[in-house]
Write an enzyme that holds these catalytic residues in place. Sequence first.
Site, PDB file in Angstrom:
ATOM      1  N   GLU A 165       0.812  -1.220   0.000  1.00 31.72           N
ATOM      2  CA  GLU A 165       0.000   0.000   0.000  1.00 31.72           C
ATOM      3  C   GLU A 165       0.849   1.275   0.000  1.00 31.72           C
ATOM      4  O   GLU A 165       0.654   2.175   0.815  1.00 31.72           O
ATOM      5  CB  GLU A 165      -0.987  -0.006   1.171  1.00 31.72           C
ATOM      6  CG  GLU A 165      -2.035  -1.088   1.033  1.00 31.72           C
ATOM      7  CD  GLU A 165      -3.209  -0.944   2.007  1.00 31.72           C
ATOM      8  OE1 GLU A 165      -3.134  -0.103   2.930  1.00 31.72           O
ATOM      9  OE2 GLU A 165      -4.215  -1.661   1.822  1.00 31.72           O
ATOM     10  N   GLU A 373      -5.164  -8.507  -0.229  1.00 29.20           N
ATOM     11  CA  GLU A 373      -6.023  -8.254   0.936  1.00 29.20           C
ATOM     12  C   GLU A 373      -7.443  -8.018   0.439  1.00 29.20           C
ATOM     13  O   GLU A 373      -7.654  -7.415  -0.610  1.00 29.20           O
ATOM     14  CB  GLU A 373      -5.574  -7.020   1.742  1.00 29.20           C
ATOM     15  CG  GLU A 373      -4.281  -7.189   2.497  1.00 29.20           C
ATOM     16  CD  GLU A 373      -3.915  -5.957   3.323  1.00 29.20           C
ATOM     17  OE1 GLU A 373      -4.840  -5.219   3.747  1.00 29.20           O
ATOM     18  OE2 GLU A 373      -2.708  -5.727   3.526  1.00 29.20           O
TER      19      GLU A 373
END
Length: 474
Positions: A165, A373
Site C-alpha cells: 500500500e 487483501e
Amino acid sequence: MNHKNLKSFPDGFLWGASTSAYQVEGANLEDGKGPSCQDVKEVPENTSDLTVCADQYHRYKEDIALMAEMGFKVYRFSIAWTRILPNGTGEVNPKGIEYYNNVIDECLKYGIEPLVTMFHFDMPAALDARGSWSNPESSDWFANFAKVLFENFGDRVKYWLTINEQNMLTLVGPVIGTLVLPEGTTNVLKEIYQQNHHQLVAQAKAMKLCHEMLPNAKIGPAPNISLVYPASCKPEDIIASQNFNALRNWLYLDMAVYGIYNAIVWSYLEENDATPVFQPGDAEILKEGTCDIIGFNYYNTSTVEAFDIQTAVETEESLRDQQSGQAIPGFARSVRNENLPKTEFGWEIDPVGFRATSREIYSRYHKPMIVTENGLGAYDTLTEDGKIHDEYRINYLRNHINQMNLSITDGSEFLGYCPWSAVDLISTHEGMRKRYGFIYVDRSDFDLGTLNRYRKDSFYWYKKVIGSNGKDLD
C-alpha cells in the site's frame, strides 16, 4: 455484462490469506529485533501496543497447521525489516534469518507457497532517524534489504511483493503512523511526493535485483487499488473521478508496469510545485525494474465529486483512515456513496466494485493479478462453547469471490486470492477489537487472555471453498 456460464477458477489457483509481521507476530523486540516506526509510534487511544499481537512469533507452527487444515495453497506474510537488519542496514540478525527460514519451511511442509511482502508499514526506527524515505539513500537501504532476503530465502520463495500500500503511505501516511517530515519542511506536498519517488525507485531496484538473482521468481507491487466512481454524470464529476483514479491508483501501477509517471499526476504535481527531484540514474532504473505480477488490496470503491477552490475555502475537510479518501481543492473530493452499505467500522461494502476494479486493472496492464487483501473487520463474539458465528464475514467473502469469478469470466487473469486475514491481529486503527481472521485469537486489547486459537464458522466455510476450487460457496 451477463454470462450464461461462469468459467472455473484456474487449476492451481492460489487460495490463502494474509497477515503482516508488525500486526501478528508480537515479540517486537525479542531475539535481536530492532525497533521499527510501529514500535515507537504513539498508539491510538484504547488500542493495544504491538508487544504481543497474536503471538505468531511463538505460535507460527500452530497457525500454519490451521492454515493447512483449511487447505491453503499460499500464505502471504511480511518479513519485518528490523528482525533481519536491526538497524535497517549493516549487521544481519541470525535469529531473524532463522525465524523466517522456519516459517517458510513450515509452509512448504504442508505444500503452502510463501508469498513474501518485503515492506509492510514498518520502517526501521534507526532509518527514520536518518530521514526515512526523505533520504535519497533510502532506495539503496531497501535494495540492500531485498538482496539479503533473496540470498537467504530465494531458493524457496517463488512469489515476492515489494511495498504494501505505497499509495496509502503517500496519501494518508500520518494516519498509518509512517510519515516523517524533515525539520523545516515548507512544501509538504512536494516532500511527500519526493518520499514517494524514493519508494518507487526502491521498488524498481528490488524488482530488477529479483530478476537478476532469482530469474524464476515473480515479483510485483501491492498497492490498495479501489476504482473511483464519479458522484454523478456531470462532466465535472467525471473529470474528478479521472483525477482521483490517477492519483490513488494508476500512478503506482503505471510505474510498476511501465516505469513511467502517470501524466495526470505529473500535471497535478507541476501545478503545485511538487514534482520530485530525480537522482542520476533514477529514470533508467524505473524503466528497468518492472513487475511480473500485480498484487492488490481491495476493500471498497471510492466516490468523488468536483471540488472547486471556493468550496474548499468555505469547508473543512479531514482524513479518517485508508478507505476514507480525501479532499483536494481544484481536483476532487470524496463523498458518501448512498448505494452502498457500511461495515460496523464505517467502511463501504462494494463487491461489484471488486469486479469493476479488477477488470480495469487487467484491461490497463494485462499482468496476472493476485488479491493480497480483502476482508471484513467486525466485532466477533466467542461463545461459551468455543464457537464464533461470523456469517457476516462469510457473506462478505462469498459476494466478493462471486464477483472475482465474474471478472475471470470477463477475461481477467487471477493467480490467487489472499483475504485479510488468516488469523486475528492488531488492526492499524482499532486494535484487536476489529477482527478479520478465519482463526479467532483469545485476547482483547488490554487482556492477553489465553491466546488460544479457535476456528470460526468462516474457517470451515473457506475450507470448503478451497476444497472445491471456488465452486462451493454455500
